[in-house]
Enzyme design. Structure first.
Site, PDB file in Angstrom:
ATOM      1  N   LEU A   1     -13.476   6.662  -9.669  1.00  0.00           N
ATOM      2  CA  LEU A   1     -13.666   7.765  -8.719  1.00  0.00           C
ATOM      3  C   LEU A   1     -12.333   8.165  -8.084  1.00  0.00           C
ATOM      4  O   LEU A   1     -11.657   7.342  -7.467  1.00  0.00           O
ATOM      5  CB  LEU A   1     -14.645   7.345  -7.619  1.00  0.00           C
ATOM      6  CG  LEU A   1     -16.018   6.845  -8.087  1.00  0.00           C
ATOM      7  CD1 LEU A   1     -16.925   6.595  -6.893  1.00  0.00           C
ATOM      8  CD2 LEU A   1     -16.655   7.837  -9.054  1.00  0.00           C
TER       9      LEU A   1
ATOM     10  N   LYS B   1      30.013   9.402 -13.190  1.00  0.00           N
ATOM     11  CA  LYS B   1      28.851  10.055 -13.793  1.00  0.00           C
ATOM     12  C   LYS B   1      29.183  10.370 -15.244  1.00  0.00           C
ATOM     13  O   LYS B   1      30.249  10.920 -15.519  1.00  0.00           O
ATOM     14  CB  LYS B   1      28.520  11.340 -13.036  1.00  0.00           C
ATOM     15  CG  LYS B   1      27.252  11.985 -13.535  1.00  0.00           C
ATOM     16  CD  LYS B   1      27.099  13.389 -12.992  1.00  0.00           C
ATOM     17  CE  LYS B   1      25.875  13.998 -13.628  1.00  0.00           C
ATOM     18  NZ  LYS B   1      25.817  15.432 -13.369  1.00  0.00           N
TER      19      LYS B   1
ATOM     20  N   GLN C   1     -15.831  16.980 -10.377  1.00  0.00           N
ATOM     21  CA  GLN C   1     -16.826  16.999  -9.304  1.00  0.00           C
ATOM     22  C   GLN C   1     -16.493  18.182  -8.404  1.00  0.00           C
ATOM     23  O   GLN C   1     -15.449  18.194  -7.766  1.00  0.00           O
ATOM     24  CB  GLN C   1     -16.758  15.685  -8.508  1.00  0.00           C
ATOM     25  CG  GLN C   1     -17.864  15.565  -7.469  1.00  0.00           C
ATOM     26  CD  GLN C   1     -17.592  14.468  -6.463  1.00  0.00           C
ATOM     27  OE1 GLN C   1     -16.476  13.949  -6.360  1.00  0.00           O
ATOM     28  NE2 GLN C   1     -18.613  14.112  -5.699  1.00  0.00           N
TER      29      GLN C   1
ATOM     30  N   GLY D   1     -17.977  -0.233   4.200  1.00  0.00           N
ATOM     31  CA  GLY D   1     -19.431  -0.346   4.220  1.00  0.00           C
ATOM     32  C   GLY D   1     -19.814  -1.813   4.355  1.00  0.00           C
ATOM     33  O   GLY D   1     -19.190  -2.683   3.721  1.00  0.00           O
TER      34      GLY D   1
ATOM     35  N   ARG E   1      -7.749  11.044   5.367  1.00  0.00           N
ATOM     36  CA  ARG E   1      -7.077  10.130   6.298  1.00  0.00           C
ATOM     37  C   ARG E   1      -5.602   9.914   5.957  1.00  0.00           C
ATOM     38  O   ARG E   1      -4.844   9.399   6.749  1.00  0.00           O
ATOM     39  CB  ARG E   1      -7.833   8.783   6.343  1.00  0.00           C
ATOM     40  CG  ARG E   1      -9.168   8.892   7.041  1.00  0.00           C
ATOM     41  CD  ARG E   1     -10.055   7.680   6.782  1.00  0.00           C
ATOM     42  NE  ARG E   1     -10.760   7.784   5.498  1.00  0.00           N
ATOM     43  CZ  ARG E   1     -11.643   6.888   5.050  1.00  0.00           C
ATOM     44  NH1 ARG E   1     -11.910   5.800   5.776  1.00  0.00           N
ATOM     45  NH2 ARG E   1     -12.244   7.034   3.884  1.00  0.00           N
TER      46      ARG E   1
ATOM     47  N   ASN F   1      44.434   1.780 -16.273  1.00  0.00           N
ATOM     48  CA  ASN F   1      44.357   1.649 -14.824  1.00  0.00           C
ATOM     49  C   ASN F   1      44.304   3.039 -14.198  1.00  0.00           C
ATOM     50  O   ASN F   1      45.176   3.874 -14.434  1.00  0.00           O
ATOM     51  CB  ASN F   1      45.588   0.895 -14.309  1.00  0.00           C
ATOM     52  CG  ASN F   1      45.454   0.601 -12.830  1.00  0.00           C
ATOM     53  OD1 ASN F   1      44.834  -0.377 -12.440  1.00  0.00           O
ATOM     54  ND2 ASN F   1      46.016   1.474 -12.004  1.00  0.00           N
TER      55      ASN F   1
ATOM     56  N   ALA G   1     -12.006  11.725  -6.820  1.00  0.00           N
ATOM     57  CA  ALA G   1     -12.162  13.131  -6.413  1.00  0.00           C
ATOM     58  C   ALA G   1     -12.237  13.301  -4.900  1.00  0.00           C
ATOM     59  O   ALA G   1     -12.344  14.420  -4.410  1.00  0.00           O
ATOM     60  CB  ALA G   1     -13.410  13.712  -7.066  1.00  0.00           C
TER      61      ALA G   1
HETATM   62  C1  UD1 Z   1     -16.526   3.531   0.050  1.00  0.00           C
HETATM   63  C2  UD1 Z   1     -17.939   2.938   0.157  1.00  0.00           C
HETATM   64  C3  UD1 Z   1     -17.894   1.777   1.144  1.00  0.00           C
HETATM   65  C4  UD1 Z   1     -16.894   0.742   0.682  1.00  0.00           C
HETATM   66  C5  UD1 Z   1     -15.522   1.378   0.443  1.00  0.00           C
HETATM   67  C6  UD1 Z   1     -14.618   0.362  -0.254  1.00  0.00           C
HETATM   68  C7  UD1 Z   1     -19.554   4.740  -0.177  1.00  0.00           C
HETATM   69  C8  UD1 Z   1     -20.496   5.670   0.478  1.00  0.00           C
HETATM   70  N1  UD1 Z   1     -18.841   3.951   0.617  1.00  0.00           N
HETATM   71  O1  UD1 Z   1     -16.199   4.018   1.341  1.00  0.00           O
HETATM   72  O2  UD1 Z   1     -19.198   1.190   1.235  1.00  0.00           O
HETATM   73  O3  UD1 Z   1     -16.797  -0.288   1.639  1.00  0.00           O
HETATM   74  O4  UD1 Z   1     -15.612   2.535  -0.392  1.00  0.00           O
HETATM   75  O5  UD1 Z   1     -13.318   0.812  -0.392  1.00  0.00           O
HETATM   76  O6  UD1 Z   1     -19.491   4.709  -1.387  1.00  0.00           O
HETATM   77  N2  UD1 Z   1     -14.693   9.889  -4.091  1.00  0.00           N
HETATM   78  C9  UD1 Z   1     -14.992  10.866  -5.026  1.00  0.00           C
HETATM   79  N3  UD1 Z   1     -15.775  11.902  -4.652  1.00  0.00           N
HETATM   80  C10 UD1 Z   1     -16.301  12.032  -3.401  1.00  0.00           C
HETATM   81  C11 UD1 Z   1     -15.986  11.028  -2.451  1.00  0.00           C
HETATM   82  C12 UD1 Z   1     -15.187   9.971  -2.838  1.00  0.00           C
HETATM   83  O7  UD1 Z   1     -14.548  10.798  -6.158  1.00  0.00           O
HETATM   84  O8  UD1 Z   1     -16.998  13.017  -3.155  1.00  0.00           O
HETATM   85  C13 UD1 Z   1     -13.825   8.768  -4.487  1.00  0.00           C
HETATM   86  C14 UD1 Z   1     -12.553   8.685  -3.666  1.00  0.00           C
HETATM   87  O9  UD1 Z   1     -11.514   9.421  -4.275  1.00  0.00           O
HETATM   88  C15 UD1 Z   1     -12.273   7.186  -3.638  1.00  0.00           C
HETATM   89  C16 UD1 Z   1     -13.654   6.560  -3.753  1.00  0.00           C
HETATM   90  O10 UD1 Z   1     -14.503   7.566  -4.256  1.00  0.00           O
HETATM   91  O11 UD1 Z   1     -11.517   6.794  -4.757  1.00  0.00           O
HETATM   92  C17 UD1 Z   1     -14.171   6.054  -2.407  1.00  0.00           C
HETATM   93  O12 UD1 Z   1     -14.245   7.140  -1.510  1.00  0.00           O
HETATM   94  P1  UD1 Z   1     -13.846   7.012   0.021  1.00  0.00           P
HETATM   95  O13 UD1 Z   1     -14.116   8.314   0.675  1.00  0.00           O
HETATM   96  O14 UD1 Z   1     -12.515   6.414   0.169  1.00  0.00           O
HETATM   97  O15 UD1 Z   1     -14.973   5.987   0.486  1.00  0.00           O
HETATM   98  P2  UD1 Z   1     -14.906   4.945   1.662  1.00  0.00           P
HETATM   99  O16 UD1 Z   1     -15.192   5.635   2.937  1.00  0.00           O
HETATM  100  O17 UD1 Z   1     -13.678   4.137   1.576  1.00  0.00           O
HETATM  101 CA    CA Z   2     -11.805   4.239   0.360  1.00  0.00          CA
END
Ligand code: UD1
Ligand code: CA
Length: 465
Positions: free
Chosen positions: A7, A353, A75, A142, A14, A379, A9
């Site tokens: 994942l 260079k 996505q 989470g 932050r 030299n 996307a």
């Molecule tokens: C997520 C988990 C959380 C876990 C944490 C661990 C969920 C709802 N929460 O939270 O339980 O403790 O990861 O690191 O799954 N992403 C997408 N598409 C989206 C949203 C996110 O591809 O629409 C990808 C992000 O790029 C990232 C990953 O999913 O690589 C996690 O997304 P992020 O928003 O960082 O989730 P967390 O709040 O960290």
């Molecule tokens: Ca995360």
């Protein structure tokens, strides 16, 4: 067969960055590259890895060219981790298992994920195995909610959690192995009824429990769970990786003075008995031969050093080759295409260079050597400049062996100096100098008797007036 969905996307808000989060680097490599390495090892081939990217993802797609075979799912718009997996569903085919990894968990090891896959495979009734970790500070993750009998209940995001749930230190690492058939039935059932209005992948686990399918919790190492959500997280993971590189270098026989101040990319190779002084930075494909000493504050990138090389403090060196026993610095700058043979001496405030210096050449003070080749034992005096650029084109300076280039000489390229020639100090060389010749080009000197005294009297008279 296992398909791995990575994942990538999410908006990564932050980070407060224009750049996609997964392209930010730790210890010299993008988060995405690190996760992809893990994904490929778990899947057993790039073609079984699917990266979920947002619609506007030119930079990420460009980056993925370095990973041929990896597939991409879009996505649009990003509406949560569950929605992201849904976007990849057409790639599952007849795979038995779907592993989901996050692109922002860079320390996760392939072995930990493989363990998760094995656990799922051994439990035919299980719908999913999830990697958890026990953290001292679980903020932002989470939480794993269990009942009194310690059985899995659900995963609750911090933003949706009660005060009591926030005290739970067992967290979801965001790494899962799903039974593919179950995942496909659960994904359409997800809703976005939560504080973030997102489709949470974690709700698939809740659906599994409700369907009386097993959810297996596998506790992993807390470090490997570290997710990168902010610049502070990025710095934290970076320092862990740098420390690992420093420890590996010491284990392999290098001496690191004040290792906590030294920055090493994982790609750097140090042969035994090299010494790195404090605040040294070695990056990229740098290799240092045994017995070499890299002085304090040196910054070196993509360079190869022979044995017993001495780099004195505060040199900046990039894409250079340095031969055995050469001495460089302090305060030297070696740029791309610098090739120093055995025993060359480069001193302070010297810049090179595209400069090939043969065995034993010395250029010890205040010099610019660009687009040049210099023969053995020549030299180069203080303040010598190769004038290689005429404002339009670069030109070459070729200097033979055993040449003596006096101080403050300008060599206006293109120009060739024959073996054994001597160039007098202050000469501006515009014509080739034959072998063994002496080149001298300066305005004749005049000494005006008492001229100095008269001048001083005149100036001090003015001052009084
Ligand atoms: C997520 C988990 C959380 C876990 C944490 C661990 C969920 C709802 N929460 O939270 O339980 O403790 O990861 O690191 O799954 N992403 C997408 N598409 C989206 C949203 C996110 O591809 O629409 C990808 C992000 O790029 C990232 C990953 O999913 O690589 C996690 O997304 P992020 O928003 O960082 O989730 P967390 O709040 O960290
Ligand atoms: Ca995360």
């Amino acid at each position: 067969m296992t398909v791995v969905v990575l994942l990538a996307a999410g908006r990564g808000v932050r980070m407060r960055s224009e750049r996609p989060k997964v392209l930010h680097e730790v210890a010299g490599r993008a988060l995405l590259d690190r996760s992809l390495d893990t994904a490929k090892r778990v899947a057993g081939g790039a073609d079984r890895v699917v990266v979920v990217v947002p619609k506007e993802s030119a930079e990420v797609r460009e980056h993925l060219k370095a990973h041929p075979g990896v597939r991409v799912a879009v996505q649009d718009p990003p509406r949560g981790t569950g929605d992201a997996v849904r976007a990849a569903a057409t790639t599952f085919g007849k795979a038995n298992r779907v592993v989901v990894l996050s692109g922002d968990v860079p320390l996760l090891s392939a072995d930990a994920v493989k363990g998760l896959v094995d656990t799922l495979s051994k439990n035919k009734k299980a719908a999913v195995a999830v990697l958890t970790a026990e953290l001292e500070d679980p903020a932002g993750y989470g939480r794993i909610v269990r009942d009194r009998a310690k059985r899995f209940v659900k995963i609750v995001e911090e933003k949706d959690s009660s005060n009591r749930e926030r005290k739970i230190c067992e967290i979801n690492t965001g790494t899962y192995a799903f039974d593919r058939v179950f995942l496909e039935t659960a994904l359409p059932l997800l809703t976005s009824k939560n504080s973030q209005n997102e489709f949470y992948l974690t709700d698939v686990l809740l659906l599994a429990r409700k369907a009386d399918r097993r959810v297996i919790l596998v506790e992993g190492d807390p470090l490997s769970a570290l997710g990168v959500n902010s610049r502070a997280d990025l710095a934290h993971v970076d320092s862990i990786l740098r420390r690992r590189s420093a420890e590996a270098a010491m284990a392999a026989g290098a001496t690191l003075l004040r290792p906590e101040t030294i920055t090493l990319d994982e790609t750097v190779v140090l042969e035994p008995d090299t010494v790195l002084e404090p605040f040294v930075t070695l990056l990229g494909k740098t290799r240092v031969g045994s017995g070499s000493v890299i002085g304090q504050g040196a910054v070196v990138k993509d360079s190869v050093f022979g044995k017993n090389v001495t780099v004195r403090p505060y040199c900046v060196i990039e894409s250079a080759v340095i031969g055995d026993g050469a001495v460089v610095g302090p305060f030297a700058r070696l740029r791309e295409g610098t090739d120093l043979a055995e025993g060359v001496h480069i001193g302070n405030f010297v810049e090179t260079k595209k400069a090939v210096l043969k065995k034993g050449v010395k250029a010890n003070h205040l010099t610019y050597l660009g687009d040049t080749e210099i023969g053995e034992r020549t030299n180069v005096g203080a303040g010598v400049i190769t004038c290689n650029y005429d404002g339009f084109l670069k030109h070459r300076t070729t200097i033979g062996r055993d040449v003596f280039v006096g101080s403050d000489v300008q060599l206006v390229a293109p120009v060739t100096i024959g073996d054994g020639a001597i160039i007098a100090a202050g000469t501006t060389v515009t014509e080739d100098v034959p072998k063994d010749a002496l080149a001298l080009a300066r305005a004749p000197q005049q000494n005006l008797p008492e001229g100095g005294a008269k001048y001083r009297a005149k100036k001090s008279g003015l001052k009084k007036a």
